[in-house]
Motif scaffolding. Structure first.
Motif, PDB file in Angstrom:
ATOM      1  N   VAL A  53      75.852 -44.693 -33.061  1.00  0.00           N
ATOM      2  CA  VAL A  53      75.960 -44.156 -34.426  1.00  0.00           C
ATOM      3  C   VAL A  53      76.338 -45.082 -35.158  1.00  0.00           C
ATOM      4  O   VAL A  53      76.019 -44.759 -36.462  1.00  0.00           O
ATOM      5  CB  VAL A  53      76.459 -42.534 -34.082  1.00  0.00           C
ATOM      6  CG1 VAL A  53      76.975 -42.094 -35.540  1.00  0.00           C
ATOM      7  CG2 VAL A  53      75.865 -41.647 -33.342  1.00  0.00           C
ATOM      8  N   PHE A  54      77.518 -45.742 -35.009  1.00  0.00           N
ATOM      9  CA  PHE A  54      78.532 -46.609 -35.846  1.00  0.00           C
ATOM     10  C   PHE A  54      77.823 -47.781 -35.778  1.00  0.00           C
ATOM     11  O   PHE A  54      78.583 -48.849 -36.215  1.00  0.00           O
ATOM     12  CB  PHE A  54      79.666 -46.224 -35.664  1.00  0.00           C
ATOM     13  CG  PHE A  54      80.180 -44.960 -36.000  1.00  0.00           C
ATOM     14  CD1 PHE A  54      80.304 -44.294 -37.373  1.00  0.00           C
ATOM     15  CD2 PHE A  54      80.401 -43.924 -35.130  1.00  0.00           C
ATOM     16  CE1 PHE A  54      80.556 -43.069 -37.712  1.00  0.00           C
ATOM     17  CE2 PHE A  54      80.489 -42.504 -35.173  1.00  0.00           C
ATOM     18  CZ  PHE A  54      80.604 -42.219 -36.699  1.00  0.00           C
ATOM     19  N   GLN A  55      76.861 -48.419 -34.977  1.00  0.00           N
ATOM     20  CA  GLN A  55      76.463 -49.621 -34.836  1.00  0.00           C
ATOM     21  C   GLN A  55      77.519 -50.725 -34.439  1.00  0.00           C
ATOM     22  O   GLN A  55      77.700 -51.549 -35.258  1.00  0.00           O
ATOM     23  CB  GLN A  55      75.497 -50.157 -36.307  1.00  0.00           C
ATOM     24  CG  GLN A  55      74.315 -49.750 -36.643  1.00  0.00           C
ATOM     25  CD  GLN A  55      74.522 -48.423 -37.441  1.00  0.00           C
ATOM     26  OE1 GLN A  55      75.686 -48.410 -38.475  1.00  0.00           O
ATOM     27  NE2 GLN A  55      73.571 -47.645 -37.425  1.00  0.00           N
ATOM     28  N   LEU A  56      78.068 -50.281 -33.493  1.00  0.00           N
ATOM     29  CA  LEU A  56      79.167 -50.990 -32.697  1.00  0.00           C
ATOM     30  C   LEU A  56      78.693 -51.746 -31.555  1.00  0.00           C
ATOM     31  O   LEU A  56      78.005 -51.190 -30.713  1.00  0.00           O
ATOM     32  CB  LEU A  56      80.373 -50.364 -32.440  1.00  0.00           C
ATOM     33  CG  LEU A  56      81.033 -49.313 -33.624  1.00  0.00           C
ATOM     34  CD1 LEU A  56      81.852 -48.574 -33.169  1.00  0.00           C
ATOM     35  CD2 LEU A  56      81.770 -50.677 -34.657  1.00  0.00           C
ATOM     36  N   SER A  57      79.270 -53.010 -30.991  1.00  0.00           N
ATOM     37  CA  SER A  57      79.349 -53.324 -29.920  1.00  0.00           C
ATOM     38  C   SER A  57      79.988 -52.783 -28.889  1.00  0.00           C
ATOM     39  O   SER A  57      81.171 -52.506 -29.046  1.00  0.00           O
ATOM     40  CB  SER A  57      79.595 -55.176 -29.863  1.00  0.00           C
ATOM     41  OG  SER A  57      79.959 -55.539 -28.612  1.00  0.00           O
TER      42      SER A  57
END
Length: 157
Positions: A53-57
């Motif tokens: 959802v938050f485009q995190l690794s």
């Protein structure tokens, strides 16, 4: 940085209230509050959803930098508990199968007919008795080893 701080920083960075953050993830506001206060930690599926959802690794999100945080420790502990539970289940199943095979050997031996044919040869399932004892011994051994490991692990904790 603790995992709760990471969640809170992520929420604040995206200008979201706890309620809005919870709606995006389909959880309650209380769940988000518990995460932020390190009272509770999300499961692995929720971590993946947050990262998507938050485009995190996931590496950065879970590890939170160069040192191991509480989330990483939880994931490591959950993984080892899962492996231990699978091994315990496998041990119980194998012990049960061995015991059932032993009893089946005795049952078959008891129900089989022994006879002497016209040539004077005895037809008997003599091998079933030692096989039954071997299966029973193996089954009891599996359970004994499993129980010993289990009680030793309880003493450790």
């Amino acid at each position: 940085m603790e995992f709760g701080e990471q969640i809170k920083n992520l929420r604040i960075k995206n200008n979201l209230t706890q309620e809005q953050f919870a709606e995006k993830l389909h959880v309650t506001r209380q769940a988000v509050s518990n995460w932020e206060n390190n009272r509770n930690l999300p499961d692995l599926e929720m971590l993946i959803l947050i990262a998507e959802v938050f485009q995190l690794s996931l590496d950065t999100f879970i590890l939170g930098g160069t040192h191991v945080n509480t989330m990483t420790q939880k994931l490591i502990k959950d993984g080892s508990e899962t492996r231990r539970a699978k091994f315990n289940l496998f041990s119980i199943i194998m012990g049960t199968i061995l015991l059932c095979l032993g009893f089946a050997c005795f049952l078959i031996k008891g129900l089989s007919v022994e006879y002497i044919d016209d040539a004077g040869i005895l037809h008997e399932n003599f091998f079933l008795l030692p096989m039954g004892f071997i299966f029973l011994l193996a089954g009891f051994t599996v359970f004994l080893v499993f129980a010993t490991k289990y009680f030793l692990s309880l003493r450790k904790n």
